[in-house]
Structures are given as structure tokens and as C-alpha cells.
Design an enzyme around this catalytic site. Sequence first.
Site, PDB file in Angstrom:
ATOM      1  CE1 TYR A   1       6.922   1.094  -5.103  1.00  0.00           C
ATOM      2  CE2 TYR A   1       6.732   3.354  -4.375  1.00  0.00           C
ATOM      3  CZ  TYR A   1       6.220   2.276  -5.057  1.00  0.00           C
ATOM      4  OH  TYR A   1       5.016   2.391  -5.693  1.00  0.00           O
TER       5      TYR A   1
ATOM      6  CG  ASP B   1      -0.033   9.400  -9.246  1.00  0.00           C
ATOM      7  OD1 ASP B   1       0.466  10.333  -8.599  1.00  0.00           O
ATOM      8  OD2 ASP B   1       0.558   8.826 -10.177  1.00  0.00           O
TER       9      ASP B   1
ATOM     10  CG  ASP C   1       3.559   5.749  -6.234  1.00  0.00           C
ATOM     11  OD1 ASP C   1       3.277   6.815  -6.787  1.00  0.00           O
ATOM     12  OD2 ASP C   1       4.389   4.938  -6.700  1.00  0.00           O
TER      13      ASP C   1
ATOM     14  CE  LYS D   1      -5.197  -5.329   1.128  1.00  0.00           C
ATOM     15  NZ  LYS D   1      -6.641  -5.423   0.823  1.00  0.00           N
TER      16      LYS D   1
ATOM     17  CG  ASP E   1      -8.868  -3.274  -0.096  1.00  0.00           C
ATOM     18  OD1 ASP E   1      -8.796  -2.734   1.025  1.00  0.00           O
ATOM     19  OD2 ASP E   1      -9.201  -4.462  -0.240  1.00  0.00           O
TER      20      ASP E   1
END
Length: 367
Positions: free
Chosen positions: A142, A252, A248, A192, A224
Site C-alpha cells: 500500500y 477481515d 487486511d 508467500k 493462501d
Amino acid sequence: MTTPSLLILPGDGIGPEVMAEVRRVIDWFGDKRGLQFDVSEDLVGGAAYDVHGTPLHDDTMAKAQEVDAVLLGAVGGPKYDVLDFSVKPERGLLRLRKEMDLFANLRPAQCFDALADFSSLKKDVVAGLDIMIVRELTSGIYFGEPRGIFTEGNERVGINTQRYTESEIDRVARNAFELAMKRNKKLCSMEKANVMESGILWREVVTKVGEDYPEVELSHMYADAGAMQLCRWPKQFDVIVTDNLFGDLLSDAAAMLTGSLGMLPSASLGAPMANGRPKAMYEPVHGSAPDIAGQGKANPIACILSFAMALRYSFDLGDEAARLEAAINAVLEKGVRTADLLGEEGVTPVSTSGMGDAILAALDESL
Ligand code: NAD
């Protein structure tokens, strides 16, 4: 020892309503447990804009830098939608996070047994769930450069860059290990590393930091696979540490395993201050809920649980935090519900202060 200091920023909408219940809980700990806090209160968001023409006055920012912990309600509301971007209520919140350099975002996923039916997963998968996701908050994709939309040949290309320095990984990893030490000494790091160089570095640095915490059982998982495991059997985890992007998404998803927005607390931590406590801001995940503001309908539990996090992570009062969480559990077990938690037929919702009354009564019973 000096009295721990707390700056309360109720903000807008339901912020002041839920914070009023937190104030009663703080007073209870002072009266009944002898735990005194030096509490001050100030404005943030639209409330600050109305008075000062800015969503966060410099004096408030300076106070936030000095106190042991900041407790924030929520900011924003339709009244302020027309304001210029630079003075929107959310800018006050972002300034606090940025200038306090709060790089570790803690999002618990905790399921109170009485609310297990609210989850989209089977009851036995979520009942009793209590995990913590630590998300790196101030770096990663980000923020990385280069970023932007550029033209290459005859088409446009959108670019964002995942970038992490060793020190950025080191500090958030240390934070997560410290948390793991205060909990069940179990930490899973997610990245990852199979396809991303930043993931390889992440894994190396976290492993190295782990050498300083031999008591913590460290594991690594591709993010993942971690997402799948969170849905399959979340109770296998205790603390999870991950980068900004994966955090993020995973926080959530994990939070919603447990039900209503009105139940979700959070903390954002920075570097240790001179007294050894981390810079810290605690806040509910929800916003200012303009649709129910001023009606006494808001659920104050997310904000009260945020104070419980402050007790545990800023003030080393884990036993008192557990007392408060147990009181909330007892209230929910008795069937006391604010409107957002209604599922069963025939249950009459209590008001915001009605929920506060029930929690204080349960705290009394805990003595
Ligand atoms: P929201 O979280 O305010 O509300 C979403 C829905 O959840 C609404 O129906 C609301 O009534 C309900 N809800 C939220 N908290 C609740 C509680 N404690 N008890 C019962 N019901 C609750 O999100 P939104 O509607 O997207 O945003 C409203 C305003 O809040 C916007 O101005 C937004 O920018 C701001 N916002 C602020 C923060 C923050 O301060 N950290 C976070 C998110 C949104």
C-alpha cells in the site's frame, strides 16, 4: 509508579455513546479494583472540525504522543461528506496512526459462545475461538514505490510495489512474539515465500527474531493456505503475524467468523516508549454508524473490548482484562442483546446504556 494515562477521543456519531459506557467501566475499575487511570478527553474527527476547523488539533496530537494509550470511538458522518479531503474526519484518525507510527495492527477474532450461532461457520468450529492477527500497517504494497498508472506503448499499466525492509519486518515480528508470550506462546507467520522475494525475506527475518523467543512455538504458512485453514479450523491458531495486504484480507475474514461489527475491537501499536510501554491506540473496528446515532441503539461491546485490550497490552493487566471479557460473556450468556445481536425471536433489545448496566452488574458479580 505513576498513574497510567489514557486519552479518550469519542469522535462522532455513536462514538460518544459507546465511549460513555467505557467511561463507566473505567470508573468501575477505579472504585472496585483500585485501578486509577489519569483520564483526559478531547475531540477528533468531525467533532474537532466543528470546533477547530481541523479534524485533529495539534494540541490533541501532542497529547496523544504523551499518554500511555489512546482510546478512540469512531469518526465521520454524512454532515462532513462535503468537506475537502484534507479536513475530512478520517484524516484525523490517519494523522494519529501516522504520527504515532503505529505499525502493528492487532485484530482479535474472538467468539463468545453465546453468539456462536451468528457465525457463517458451524458452531463447533467457532465456539470458544480466540485468535489474534497482527497485521503490519505502515509499509508493504500500500506504500511501496513505484506506484501509479502509467502508459506503456498503446495501453495503460497499473503498478504497486511490495517492499519491506528487514527492520520493518523485525519490529512487527517482535511485537507479535511479545504478544505470543502474553498469550499461548504460539505464533504462525504468513507470507508467500513460494512466489514473492519479499516473502522470502519476511520468513528469514521472522525466523531470526524467533531465536530471541525460544519459548514461542513458531510456524510458517503460505497466506493462501492460511486463508483456507482459517475457515477450516481456526482454533489451530493463536497469534498470526502477516504483512499489510495479507493482513487486511485475513483479519477481515477472521473477524467475521465471529459475528457482528458491534463486537470487534482492535489495537494499533508502535515502538516502545521510554517507560517500556508501546505507543498504542485502541478502537472498535466499526465506524460512526450515522443510521443509528443518537438513538441509544449502539452496541458498546466493541469499544469496551478495546479497553480490555488496553488493560492487557498497554497496562499488563491481563487478569483484569479477562475479568472484563468474562463479564461480557456472562451478559451474553444471559441473553442480553443490543439490537444488532438479535437473532432469536421474542428477545427485547437493551439500549446502549442498558448493555453498560448489565456489564457493570456482571463485573460486580465477579468480585
Ligand atoms: P459503520 O461501521 O459505521 O456502520 C455499518 C453498519 O453497522 C451500520 O448499519 C451500523 O448501524 C452498524 N453498526 C456499526 N457499529 C455498530 C454498533 N456498535 N452497534 C450496532 N450497530 C453498529 O460503517 P459505515 O456505515 O460504512 O460508515 C459510517 C461512517 O463511519 C462513515 O463516515 C465512515 O467513513 C466512518 N467510518 C469510520 C471508521 C472509524 O472511525 N474507525 C471506520 C469505518 C467507517
